[in-house]
Motif scaffolding. Structure first.
Motif, PDB file in Angstrom:
ATOM      1  N   HIS A  71       5.921   5.334   9.235  1.00 37.73           N
ATOM      2  CA  HIS A  71       4.821   4.840   8.456  1.00 37.73           C
ATOM      3  C   HIS A  71       4.773   3.341   8.157  1.00 37.73           C
ATOM      4  O   HIS A  71       6.036   3.057   7.483  1.00 37.73           O
ATOM      5  N   SER A  72       4.020   2.569   7.844  1.00 39.96           N
ATOM      6  CA  SER A  72       4.010   1.237   7.399  1.00 39.96           C
ATOM      7  C   SER A  72       2.772   0.806   6.870  1.00 39.96           C
ATOM      8  O   SER A  72       1.777   1.227   7.423  1.00 39.96           O
ATOM      9  N   ALA A  73       2.699  -0.030   5.832  1.00 38.73           N
ATOM     10  CA  ALA A  73       1.378  -0.517   5.155  1.00 38.73           C
ATOM     11  C   ALA A  73       0.900  -1.490   6.405  1.00 38.73           C
ATOM     12  O   ALA A  73      -0.416  -1.522   6.557  1.00 38.73           O
ATOM     13  N   THR A  74       1.654  -2.172   7.013  1.00 38.66           N
ATOM     14  CA  THR A  74       1.302  -3.099   8.022  1.00 38.66           C
ATOM     15  C   THR A  74       0.340  -2.339   9.122  1.00 38.66           C
ATOM     16  O   THR A  74      -0.767  -2.905   9.706  1.00 38.66           O
ATOM     17  N   ASP A  75       0.773  -1.271   9.671  1.00 40.20           N
ATOM     18  CA  ASP A  75       0.321  -0.480  10.642  1.00 40.20           C
ATOM     19  C   ASP A  75      -1.116   0.155  10.113  1.00 40.20           C
ATOM     20  O   ASP A  75      -2.134   0.301  10.776  1.00 40.20           O
ATOM     21  N   LEU A  76      -0.636   0.686   8.809  1.00 45.02           N
ATOM     22  CA  LEU A  76      -2.171   1.247   8.199  1.00 45.02           C
ATOM     23  C   LEU A  76      -3.297   0.149   8.023  1.00 45.02           C
ATOM     24  O   LEU A  76      -4.424   0.646   8.298  1.00 45.02           O
ATOM     25  N   LEU A  77      -2.623  -0.706   7.610  1.00 51.45           N
ATOM     26  CA  LEU A  77      -3.936  -1.845   7.559  1.00 51.45           C
ATOM     27  C   LEU A  77      -4.520  -2.262   8.939  1.00 51.45           C
ATOM     28  O   LEU A  77      -5.806  -2.385   9.145  1.00 51.45           O
ATOM     29  N   ARG A  78      -3.648  -2.357  10.138  1.00 56.52           N
ATOM     30  CA  ARG A  78      -4.065  -2.513  11.320  1.00 56.52           C
ATOM     31  C   ARG A  78      -5.173  -1.621  11.697  1.00 56.52           C
ATOM     32  O   ARG A  78      -6.296  -1.620  12.312  1.00 56.52           O
ATOM     33  N   ALA A  79      -4.833  -0.247  11.478  1.00 59.31           N
ATOM     34  CA  ALA A  79      -5.741   0.944  11.849  1.00 59.31           C
ATOM     35  C   ALA A  79      -7.005   0.767  10.948  1.00 59.31           C
ATOM     36  O   ALA A  79      -8.154   1.078  11.544  1.00 59.31           O
ATOM     37  N   ALA A  89      23.303   2.425   1.298  1.00 64.05           N
ATOM     38  CA  ALA A  89      22.943   3.877   1.746  1.00 64.05           C
ATOM     39  C   ALA A  89      21.772   3.625   2.605  1.00 64.05           C
ATOM     40  O   ALA A  89      20.777   2.821   2.059  1.00 64.05           O
ATOM     41  N   ILE A  90      21.514   4.221   3.538  1.00 62.46           N
ATOM     42  CA  ILE A  90      19.951   4.000   4.484  1.00 62.46           C
ATOM     43  C   ILE A  90      19.510   5.511   4.131  1.00 62.46           C
ATOM     44  O   ILE A  90      20.236   6.352   4.520  1.00 62.46           O
ATOM     45  N   VAL A  91      18.430   5.433   3.734  1.00 58.01           N
ATOM     46  CA  VAL A  91      17.765   6.825   3.293  1.00 58.01           C
ATOM     47  C   VAL A  91      16.292   6.969   3.697  1.00 58.01           C
ATOM     48  O   VAL A  91      15.493   5.863   4.157  1.00 58.01           O
ATOM     49  N   GLY A  92      15.762   7.948   3.771  1.00 55.13           N
ATOM     50  CA  GLY A  92      14.273   8.217   4.136  1.00 55.13           C
ATOM     51  C   GLY A  92      14.164   8.742   5.565  1.00 55.13           C
ATOM     52  O   GLY A  92      15.145   8.960   6.177  1.00 55.13           O
ATOM     53  N   ASP A  93      12.957   9.069   5.944  1.00 52.24           N
ATOM     54  CA  ASP A  93      12.957   9.532   7.186  1.00 52.24           C
ATOM     55  C   ASP A  93      12.521   8.266   8.021  1.00 52.24           C
ATOM     56  O   ASP A  93      12.537   7.053   7.774  1.00 52.24           O
ATOM     57  N   LEU A 103       0.889  -1.180   0.073  1.00 57.12           N
ATOM     58  CA  LEU A 103       0.059  -0.067  -0.075  1.00 57.12           C
ATOM     59  C   LEU A 103       0.926   1.388   0.101  1.00 57.12           C
ATOM     60  O   LEU A 103       1.548   1.515   1.110  1.00 57.12           O
ATOM     61  N   LEU A 104       0.780   1.882  -1.137  1.00 60.24           N
ATOM     62  CA  LEU A 104       1.793   3.028  -1.360  1.00 60.24           C
ATOM     63  C   LEU A 104       1.534   4.165  -0.403  1.00 60.24           C
ATOM     64  O   LEU A 104       0.306   4.532  -0.145  1.00 60.24           O
ATOM     65  N   HIS A 105       2.409   4.886   0.517  1.00 58.66           N
ATOM     66  CA  HIS A 105       2.041   5.462   1.557  1.00 58.66           C
ATOM     67  C   HIS A 105       3.266   6.738   1.623  1.00 58.66           C
ATOM     68  O   HIS A 105       4.170   6.621   0.905  1.00 58.66           O
ATOM     69  N   VAL A 106       3.012   7.537   2.522  1.00 58.91           N
ATOM     70  CA  VAL A 106       3.968   8.868   2.376  1.00 58.91           C
ATOM     71  C   VAL A 106       5.522   8.365   2.782  1.00 58.91           C
ATOM     72  O   VAL A 106       6.412   8.998   2.185  1.00 58.91           O
ATOM     73  N   GLY A 107       5.493   7.481   3.761  1.00 60.40           N
ATOM     74  CA  GLY A 107       6.956   6.954   3.955  1.00 60.40           C
ATOM     75  C   GLY A 107       7.483   6.472   2.584  1.00 60.40           C
ATOM     76  O   GLY A 107       8.738   6.388   2.495  1.00 60.40           O
ATOM     77  N   HIS A 108       6.848   5.633   1.996  1.00 57.19           N
ATOM     78  CA  HIS A 108       7.457   5.123   0.779  1.00 57.19           C
ATOM     79  C   HIS A 108       7.977   6.338  -0.355  1.00 57.19           C
ATOM     80  O   HIS A 108       9.019   6.197  -0.756  1.00 57.19           O
ATOM     81  N   VAL A 109       7.130   7.183  -0.506  1.00 61.37           N
ATOM     82  CA  VAL A 109       7.389   8.435  -1.477  1.00 61.37           C
ATOM     83  C   VAL A 109       8.458   9.148  -0.653  1.00 61.37           C
ATOM     84  O   VAL A 109       9.657   9.352  -1.501  1.00 61.37           O
ATOM     85  N   ARG A 110       8.649   9.362   0.572  1.00 59.64           N
ATOM     86  CA  ARG A 110      10.202   9.891   1.075  1.00 59.64           C
ATOM     87  C   ARG A 110      11.219   9.200   0.984  1.00 59.64           C
ATOM     88  O   ARG A 110      12.319   9.733   0.597  1.00 59.64           O
ATOM     89  N   TYR A 111      11.108   7.723   1.117  1.00 56.19           N
ATOM     90  CA  TYR A 111      12.161   7.035   0.878  1.00 56.19           C
ATOM     91  C   TYR A 111      12.739   6.890  -0.470  1.00 56.19           C
ATOM     92  O   TYR A 111      13.833   7.044  -0.957  1.00 56.19           O
ATOM     93  N   LEU A 112      11.722   6.763  -1.543  1.00 56.37           N
ATOM     94  CA  LEU A 112      12.090   6.775  -2.903  1.00 56.37           C
ATOM     95  C   LEU A 112      12.748   8.176  -3.263  1.00 56.37           C
ATOM     96  O   LEU A 112      13.713   8.127  -4.028  1.00 56.37           O
TER      97      LEU A 112
END
Length: 158
Positions: free
Chosen positions: A144-152, A136-140, A33-42
């Motif tokens: 955010h995680s899809a798993t947490d989003l699904l749980r919510a 390289a470790i990148v992103g914020d 599930l594409l979320h803001v964490g993915h966008v920031r990471y990419l």
């Protein structure tokens, strides 16, 4: 130019990019599930300077990592969503449990992973360092995680 590439097309594209003087950045994940964490990471991965390739787990590979009922979004659709992002230059769907085969094939200059990893904990670290690549470790922060989003969503809190 098509961004969704099979293995042969990916190798050909990487060869073209290298001949033109571009660095190759590889990142990977399920991206269910594409979320803001993915966008920031990419975006952060792209900022490393080079052509960004996103390798995504196939449906069976994602299921083995995330469990039954996942992924929610089929691989072809996840790939299409990622390919639509300006920061992404190529997308490849892989069936293996990790990206070692892709790393061996294209030998990225940098293998980028999210902040839920350290340079020492990246599963494919050995494969990258074996040819002189860099991790390289990148992103914020991993807020955010899809798993947490699904749980919510399942609890009615999203």
């Amino acid at each position: 130019m098509n961004k969704l590439l099979n293995r042969d097309e990916l190798l050909a594209r990487v060869t073209e990019w290298r001949a033109a003087g571009h660095r190759i950045i590889l990142t990977n994940g399920c991206f269910d599930l594409l979320h803001v964490g993915h966008v920031r990471y990419l975006h952060a991965a792209r900022q490393l300077g080079g052509k960004l390739i996103v390798a995504i787990n196939s449906d069976s590979s994602a299921r083995s990592l995330k469990g039954e009922g996942r992924p929610l979004v089929p691989a072809a659709e996840r790939a299409e969503l990622l390919a639509a992002l300006a920061d992404v230059d190529a997308v490849h769907i892989f069936p293996e449990p990790d990206v070692r085969a892709i790393i061996a094939l294209i030998r990225p200059d940098v293998h980028a992973k999210g902040t839920d990893y350290t340079e020492q904990s990246v599963p494919e670290r050995d494969a990258v360092l074996a040819y002189g690549g860099r991790i390289a470790i990148v992103g914020d922060a991993k807020d955010h995680s899809a798993t947490d989003l699904l749980r919510a969503i399942r609890k009615g809190k999203a």
